[in-house]
Motif scaffolding. Structure first.
Motif, PDB file in Angstrom:
ATOM      1  N   GLN A   1       0.819  -1.211   0.000  1.00 18.68           N
ATOM      2  CA  GLN A   1       0.000   0.000   0.000  1.00 18.68           C
ATOM      3  C   GLN A   1       0.856   1.266   0.000  1.00 18.68           C
ATOM      4  O   GLN A   1       0.368   2.334   0.342  1.00 18.68           O
ATOM      5  CB  GLN A   1      -0.928   0.014   1.207  1.00 18.68           C
ATOM      6  CG  GLN A   1      -1.998  -1.052   1.155  1.00 18.68           C
ATOM      7  CD  GLN A   1      -2.893  -0.973   2.355  1.00 18.68           C
ATOM      8  OE1 GLN A   1      -2.446  -1.000   3.489  1.00 18.68           O
ATOM      9  NE2 GLN A   1      -4.189  -0.842   2.107  1.00 18.68           N
TER      10      GLN A   1
ATOM     11  N   TYR B   1      -2.059   3.835   5.523  1.00 16.81           N
ATOM     12  CA  TYR B   1      -1.812   2.513   6.077  1.00 16.81           C
ATOM     13  C   TYR B   1      -3.129   1.928   6.588  1.00 16.81           C
ATOM     14  O   TYR B   1      -4.067   2.641   6.921  1.00 16.81           O
ATOM     15  CB  TYR B   1      -0.762   2.561   7.190  1.00 16.81           C
ATOM     16  CG  TYR B   1      -1.101   3.501   8.326  1.00 16.81           C
ATOM     17  CD1 TYR B   1      -1.894   3.087   9.383  1.00 16.81           C
ATOM     18  CD2 TYR B   1      -0.634   4.805   8.331  1.00 16.81           C
ATOM     19  CE1 TYR B   1      -2.221   3.956  10.418  1.00 16.81           C
ATOM     20  CE2 TYR B   1      -0.952   5.676   9.361  1.00 16.81           C
ATOM     21  CZ  TYR B   1      -1.741   5.239  10.402  1.00 16.81           C
ATOM     22  OH  TYR B   1      -2.052   6.093  11.414  1.00 16.81           O
ATOM     23  N   ASP B   2      -3.182   0.622   6.640  1.00 13.16           N
ATOM     24  CA  ASP B   2      -4.352  -0.099   7.114  1.00 13.16           C
ATOM     25  C   ASP B   2      -4.146  -0.409   8.595  1.00 13.16           C
ATOM     26  O   ASP B   2      -3.316  -1.254   8.939  1.00 13.16           O
ATOM     27  CB  ASP B   2      -4.513  -1.384   6.308  1.00 13.16           C
ATOM     28  CG  ASP B   2      -5.689  -2.244   6.755  1.00 13.16           C
ATOM     29  OD1 ASP B   2      -6.387  -1.888   7.724  1.00 13.16           O
ATOM     30  OD2 ASP B   2      -5.895  -3.296   6.117  1.00 13.16           O
TER      31      ASP B   2
ATOM     32  N   ALA C   1      -4.307  -4.082   9.538  1.00 14.61           N
ATOM     33  CA  ALA C   1      -3.386  -5.043   8.931  1.00 14.61           C
ATOM     34  C   ALA C   1      -2.584  -5.737  10.022  1.00 14.61           C
ATOM     35  O   ALA C   1      -2.194  -5.124  11.015  1.00 14.61           O
ATOM     36  CB  ALA C   1      -2.448  -4.335   7.960  1.00 14.61           C
TER      37      ALA C   1
END
Length: 164
Positions: free
Chosen positions: A132, A137-138, A141
């Protein structure tokens, strides 16, 4: 009993409990006001936490000394991550939302550090692609790694900081 090494700790705070018995092998940097260490979730390679060593519940309650020290932490870590692993940029996030999931609320100021990589870093023969890169950012995750990997990540950063 909480260590005298820390200014004020709250026995009902998870961050304070962590600070009482930190893992020296995963610590990157320790200053008068901040304790920075790498965690086992390495969905973003080198992900770490900068935790205030004094129990305060909001950014607005930080002293000028704590802010100045944090500025130094940011500068030193950005330099180290770039030099050692090629990270660019480092994302810093101070949300503290999880502290408000259960009452009584008891937040503790800390920052999440999300290094980002155009070129995938490698450690212990494992490559960490930032799929990504260039995007947000996730936060959900997850890529859990073993303690040896976390310690190796921290060791290289700590070594750089000690020598520069």
């Amino acid at each position: 009993m909480f260590s005298e090494y820390y200014k004020f700790m709250d026995k009902k705070c998870d961050a304070c409990e962590f600070l009482e018995a930190p893992n020296e092998k995963t610590r990157i940097l320790l200053t008068d006001n901040w304790d920075v260490g790498v965690g086992n979730n390495q969905a973003y390679f080198g992900r770490a936490y900068a935790t205030l060593r004094n129990h305060k519940s909001s950014l607005g309650s930080l002293s000028q000394e704590e802010w100045h020290d944090f500025e130094n932490v940011v500068q030193r870590l950005e330099e180290a991550y770039t030099a050692v692993y090629g990270a660019e940029p480092l994302n810093w996030s101070c949300c503290m939302n999880f502290a408000f999931r259960e009452e009584p609320f008891n937040p503790h100021v800390h920052w999440h550090i999300y290094p980002r990589y155009k070129n995938a870093p490698e450690i212990n023969g494992v490559t960490y692609e930032d799929v990504q890169f260039g995007s947000m950012y996730d936060v959900e995750a997850e890529r859990l790694v073993d303690d040896n990997t976390v310690e190796a990540i921290a060791y290289k950063l700590r070594e750089y900081l000690e020598n520069n």
